[in-house]
Design a protein around this motif. Structure first.
Motif, short mmCIF file in Angstrom:
data_model
loop_
_atom_site.label_atom_id
_atom_site.label_comp_id
_atom_site.label_asym_id
_atom_site.label_seq_id
_atom_site.Cartn_x
_atom_site.Cartn_y
_atom_site.Cartn_z
N PHE A 80 28.88 94.64 -3.46
CA PHE A 80 29.21 94.36 -4.17
C PHE A 80 30.18 93.31 -3.49
CE2 PHE A 80 26.38 95.58 -7.68
CZ PHE A 80 25.57 94.24 -7.89
N GLY A 81 30.62 94.10 -2.91
CA GLY A 81 31.87 94.40 -1.66
C GLY A 81 32.82 94.83 -2.36
N TYR A 82 33.41 95.54 -3.64
CA TYR A 82 34.41 96.56 -3.72
C TYR A 82 35.02 97.47 -3.17
CZ TYR A 82 33.64 93.44 -7.99
OH TYR A 82 33.81 92.97 -8.35
N LEU A 83 36.24 97.18 -3.16
CA LEU A 83 36.39 98.72 -1.82
C LEU A 83 37.07 99.90 -2.51
CD1 LEU A 83 38.43 95.25 -0.08
CD2 LEU A 83 36.48 96.11 1.08
N GLY A 84 37.17 101.04 -1.33
CA GLY A 84 37.75 101.84 -1.48
C GLY A 84 37.33 103.06 -2.62
N LYS A 85 38.54 104.08 -2.98
CA LYS A 85 38.33 105.43 -3.56
C LYS A 85 38.56 104.47 -5.21
CE LYS A 85 41.05 108.78 -5.17
NZ LYS A 85 41.59 109.73 -4.41
N TYR A 86 38.63 103.25 -5.74
CA TYR A 86 38.37 103.06 -6.70
C TYR A 86 37.81 101.74 -7.05
CZ TYR A 86 42.33 106.62 -7.06
OH TYR A 86 43.14 107.40 -7.30
N GLN A 87 37.59 101.08 -5.88
CA GLN A 87 36.26 100.29 -5.94
C GLN A 87 37.19 98.69 -6.21
OE1 GLN A 87 32.88 100.25 -4.52
NE2 GLN A 87 34.31 101.77 -3.36
N PHE A 88 38.68 98.10 -5.76
CA PHE A 88 38.69 97.20 -6.21
C PHE A 88 38.39 96.14 -5.59
CE2 PHE A 88 42.53 99.86 -6.92
CZ PHE A 88 42.88 98.87 -7.86
N GLY A 89 38.44 94.90 -6.54
CA GLY A 89 37.78 93.31 -5.68
C GLY A 89 38.74 92.42 -5.06
N LYS A 90 38.72 91.93 -4.26
CA LYS A 90 39.58 90.72 -3.11
C LYS A 90 40.29 90.62 -5.33
CE LYS A 90 36.47 91.38 0.79
NZ LYS A 90 35.92 90.41 1.42
N GLU A 91 40.30 89.52 -5.80
CA GLU A 91 40.76 88.89 -6.37
C GLU A 91 42.03 89.82 -7.18
OE1 GLU A 91 40.83 85.66 -5.85
OE2 GLU A 91 39.86 85.80 -4.82
N THR A 92 41.52 90.91 -7.56
CA THR A 92 42.77 91.39 -8.27
C THR A 92 43.49 92.32 -7.18
OG1 THR A 92 40.66 92.75 -10.12
CG2 THR A 92 42.46 94.28 -9.31
N LEU A 93 43.46 92.59 -6.32
CA LEU A 93 43.99 92.79 -5.20
C LEU A 93 45.14 91.93 -4.86
CD1 LEU A 93 41.86 94.75 -1.96
CD2 LEU A 93 43.48 95.96 -4.30
N LYS A 94 45.08 90.60 -5.39
CA LYS A 94 45.89 89.63 -4.44
C LYS A 94 46.61 89.24 -5.71
CE LYS A 94 42.64 86.27 -2.26
NZ LYS A 94 41.81 85.34 -2.58
N MET A 95 45.75 89.92 -7.03
CA MET A 95 46.87 89.44 -8.31
C MET A 95 48.23 91.16 -8.34
SD MET A 95 44.53 88.97 -11.59
CE MET A 95 43.37 89.65 -11.62
N ILE A 96 47.97 92.18 -7.55
CA ILE A 96 48.90 92.58 -7.19
C ILE A 96 49.07 93.08 -6.42
CG2 ILE A 96 47.76 94.22 -9.13
CD1 ILE A 96 46.74 96.11 -6.95
N GLY A 97 49.53 91.97 -5.88
CA GLY A 97 50.16 91.41 -4.17
C GLY A 97 49.70 92.44 -3.02
N ILE A 98 48.02 91.98 -3.09
CA ILE A 98 47.57 92.39 -1.66
C ILE A 98 46.48 91.83 -0.87
CG2 ILE A 98 46.30 94.57 -0.51
CD1 ILE A 98 47.08 96.58 -3.00
#
Length: 219
Positions: free
Chosen positions: A94-112
């Motif tokens: 589903f495109g979730y990323l990395g060790k903790y499987q973050f979504g791209k929209e969540t990353l944007k909310m925390i400044g990434i």
């Protein structure tokens, strides 16, 4: 000729041998013939040719153990293992990323805003986990106070379970589950539910996480 030799020599010899064995069934050995008295058998093998050398004692040396109990570090690693088996560089279907499987929209909310850089930077992923947990704890602060210690659907509600479920489904889905007393049970694309995370990750020490409304990652 051969028959005469067998009859006259071998057969009588065999008969005599059998008689001797019958009369003297055992042979008495004289141990003095095999004594090692007077022979110096004491010797030391030099270290260069010795096959085995004694190892130094290690009882005072510290021994590493991976047991983390219910610490915050244990919480992180348990959640990471469930999400990705602890792999920093994986991307799921589903495109979730990395060790903790973050979504791209969540990353944007925390400044990434650079998913590729995020995926290839383990240190950034660890910071993202902390920032997201702080943000979720702030959003769910009232629900944590209200529901921790209660049972919903047979599961005891704990702060760590709430934060884990928020990581899975978002803080909004956890609110809906708690406030509906389990009737609204969100499931992700693989069928994993809020209730399952509440149960699986209950009882860890997440006091390390302080609630923060606008938690961001400093890159």
């Amino acid at each position: 000729m051969n028959t005469k030799i067998v009859s006259n020599v071998i057969i009588p010899f065999a008969v005599c041998l059998l008689i001797a064995l019958a009369i003297y069934p055992t042979t008495i050995l004289n141990p003095e013939q095999y004594s090692t008295d007077g022979i110096d058998l004491k010797f030391d093998a030099p270290k260069k040719i010795a096959m085995v050398e004694k190892k130094e004692e290690t009882k005072d040396q510290p021994v590493f153990t991976p047991y983390l109990g219910k610490s915050f570090e244990a919480f992180k690693e348990a959640l990471a293992f469930k999400e990705s088996q602890g792999n920093y560089f994986t991307v799921n279907t589903f495109g979730y990323l990395g060790k903790y499987q973050f979504g791209k929209e969540t990353l944007k909310m925390i400044g990434i805003y650079n998913p590729t850089y995020f995926l290839n930077t383990p240190e950034l992923q660890e910071k993202a986990f902390i920032a997201n947990a702080k943000r979720n704890k702030w959003i769910l602060r009232k629900d944590i106070k209200r529901f921790v210690g209660k049972k919903i659907g047979g599961v005891k509600i704990t702060e760590s379970g709430i934060l884990a479920a928020a990581h899975l489904a978002g803080a909004g889905s956890v609110k809906k589950y708690l406030r509906s007393y389990g009737a609204n049970n969100f499931a992700d694309g693989y069928g994993t539910t809020v209730r399952y995370y509440l149960k699986r990750f209950s009882g860890y020490d997440t006091s390390f996480i302080t609630p923060e409304k606008r938690a961001k990652v400093s890159i």
